[in-house]
Design a protein around this motif. Structure first.
Motif, mmCIF file in Angstrom:
data_model
loop_
_atom_site.group_PDB
_atom_site.id
_atom_site.type_symbol
_atom_site.label_atom_id
_atom_site.label_comp_id
_atom_site.label_asym_id
_atom_site.label_seq_id
_atom_site.Cartn_x
_atom_site.Cartn_y
_atom_site.Cartn_z
ATOM 1 N N TRP A 179 0.811 -1.168 -0.079
ATOM 2 C CA TRP A 179 0.022 -0.018 0.118
ATOM 3 C C TRP A 179 0.902 1.251 -0.033
ATOM 4 O O TRP A 179 0.790 2.323 -0.645
ATOM 5 N N CYS A 180 1.821 1.238 0.804
ATOM 6 C CA CYS A 180 2.871 2.286 0.938
ATOM 7 C C CYS A 180 3.512 2.458 -0.387
ATOM 8 O O CYS A 180 3.646 3.585 -0.976
ATOM 9 N N THR A 181 4.225 1.570 -0.740
ATOM 10 C CA THR A 181 5.111 1.585 -2.049
ATOM 11 C C THR A 181 4.130 1.935 -3.275
ATOM 12 O O THR A 181 4.566 2.784 -3.810
ATOM 13 N N GLU A 182 3.051 1.454 -3.264
ATOM 14 C CA GLU A 182 2.052 1.973 -4.422
ATOM 15 C C GLU A 182 1.869 3.485 -4.167
ATOM 16 O O GLU A 182 1.875 4.077 -5.255
ATOM 17 N N ASP A 202 -8.538 6.761 -0.904
ATOM 18 C CA ASP A 202 -8.832 7.671 0.222
ATOM 19 C C ASP A 202 -7.804 8.129 1.059
ATOM 20 O O ASP A 202 -7.289 7.354 2.063
ATOM 21 N N PRO A 203 -7.134 9.173 0.675
ATOM 22 C CA PRO A 203 -5.685 9.632 1.411
ATOM 23 C C PRO A 203 -6.161 9.812 2.680
ATOM 24 O O PRO A 203 -4.959 10.018 3.767
ATOM 25 N N GLY A 204 -7.376 9.998 3.172
ATOM 26 C CA GLY A 204 -7.635 10.495 4.696
ATOM 27 C C GLY A 204 -7.693 9.237 5.737
ATOM 28 O O GLY A 204 -7.886 9.374 6.856
ATOM 29 N N ARG A 205 -7.336 8.066 4.974
ATOM 30 C CA ARG A 205 -7.476 6.900 5.835
ATOM 31 C C ARG A 205 -6.247 6.860 6.904
ATOM 32 O O ARG A 205 -5.347 7.459 6.648
ATOM 33 N N PRO A 206 -6.645 6.517 8.352
ATOM 34 C CA PRO A 206 -5.569 6.551 9.106
ATOM 35 C C PRO A 206 -4.273 5.942 8.850
ATOM 36 O O PRO A 206 -3.204 6.655 8.973
ATOM 37 N N PHE A 207 -4.091 4.766 7.978
ATOM 38 C CA PHE A 207 -3.021 4.224 7.570
ATOM 39 C C PHE A 207 -2.357 5.249 6.508
ATOM 40 O O PHE A 207 -1.092 5.299 6.673
ATOM 41 N N CYS A 208 -2.788 5.916 5.801
ATOM 42 C CA CYS A 208 -2.501 6.617 4.781
ATOM 43 C C CYS A 208 -2.009 7.810 5.248
ATOM 44 O O CYS A 208 -0.910 8.382 5.071
ATOM 45 N N VAL A 209 -2.608 8.418 6.220
ATOM 46 C CA VAL A 209 -2.105 9.659 7.095
ATOM 47 C C VAL A 209 -0.772 9.178 7.886
ATOM 48 O O VAL A 209 -0.085 9.889 7.690
ATOM 49 N N ARG A 210 -0.804 8.039 8.467
ATOM 50 C CA ARG A 210 0.288 7.882 9.120
ATOM 51 C C ARG A 210 1.614 7.391 8.591
ATOM 52 O O ARG A 210 2.655 7.676 8.917
ATOM 53 N N PHE A 211 1.496 6.784 7.470
ATOM 54 C CA PHE A 211 2.442 6.011 6.787
ATOM 55 C C PHE A 211 2.727 6.573 5.428
ATOM 56 O O PHE A 211 3.856 6.608 5.026
ATOM 57 N N ILE A 212 1.874 6.907 4.712
ATOM 58 C CA ILE A 212 2.064 7.144 3.143
ATOM 59 C C ILE A 212 2.416 8.805 3.101
ATOM 60 O O ILE A 212 3.293 9.168 2.495
ATOM 61 N N ALA A 213 1.564 9.506 3.508
ATOM 62 C CA ALA A 213 1.383 11.101 3.576
ATOM 63 C C ALA A 213 2.891 11.568 3.975
ATOM 64 O O ALA A 213 3.466 12.518 3.175
#
Length: 162
Positions: free
Chosen positions: A15-18, A136-147
């Protein structure tokens, strides 16, 4: 747009790499899933296949981003699931990728563990897991790790992030 090339990248959560690579200028498409190589790296490991335009983003830039957005120097207990690797599709790319990886590794205080491996097979993620960040860049995982990775790249690499 020139002729697209592809490269496989693994090291952390797909998910992060993508999310990182789909955000780069010059990357046209990212396939998320699992890649296997040859023994002893034949077990499937989370990875992506990046389809890119070498006239817009270089293999050097892709490797640099890859090494700086996952734990490329860290040996840990989940390496069976998160193999740190660069997968080549054409054997003629092997030497160049190996040389680029060695050069890039000189910029790190500790040795990188990332390996250059031949691509053997790919299993795509389930449709509901693909394009995880952009849907959905607002997902907690996205906010914590990808952003944070994208913020880092904006500061570090400037114009490569969309």
């Amino acid at each position: 747009m020139g002729k697209l090339k592809k490269i496989g990248l693994g090291g952390g959560c797909h998910w992060c790499t993508e999310g990182v690579f789909v955000s780069l200028i010059g990357v046209e498409r990212v396939e998320q899933g699992w890649i296997s190589s040859v023994a002893p790296n034949d077990a499937f490991s989370e990875a992506v296949i990046v389809h890119y335009d070498p006239d817009r983003i270089s293999a050097v830039s892709l490797l640099d981003v890859h090494l700086r957005t996952h734990a490329a120097i860290k040996v840990h207990g989940l390496r069976h699931k998160y193999r740190s690797a660069v997968y080549y599709f054409d054997v003629s790319d092997r030497a160049q990728l190996t040389d680029l990886l060695i050069l890039a590794g000189n910029e790190f205080a500790e040795p990188i563990i990332t390996r250059v491996l031949p691509f053997v097979a790919f299993k795509p993620s389930l449709p509901e897991h693909r394009d995880y960040y952009r849907t959905d860049p607002g997902r907690p995982f996205c906010v914590r790790f990808i952003a944070p990775k994208l913020d880092f790249l904006r500061g570090y690499r400037g114009g490569v992030v969309r």
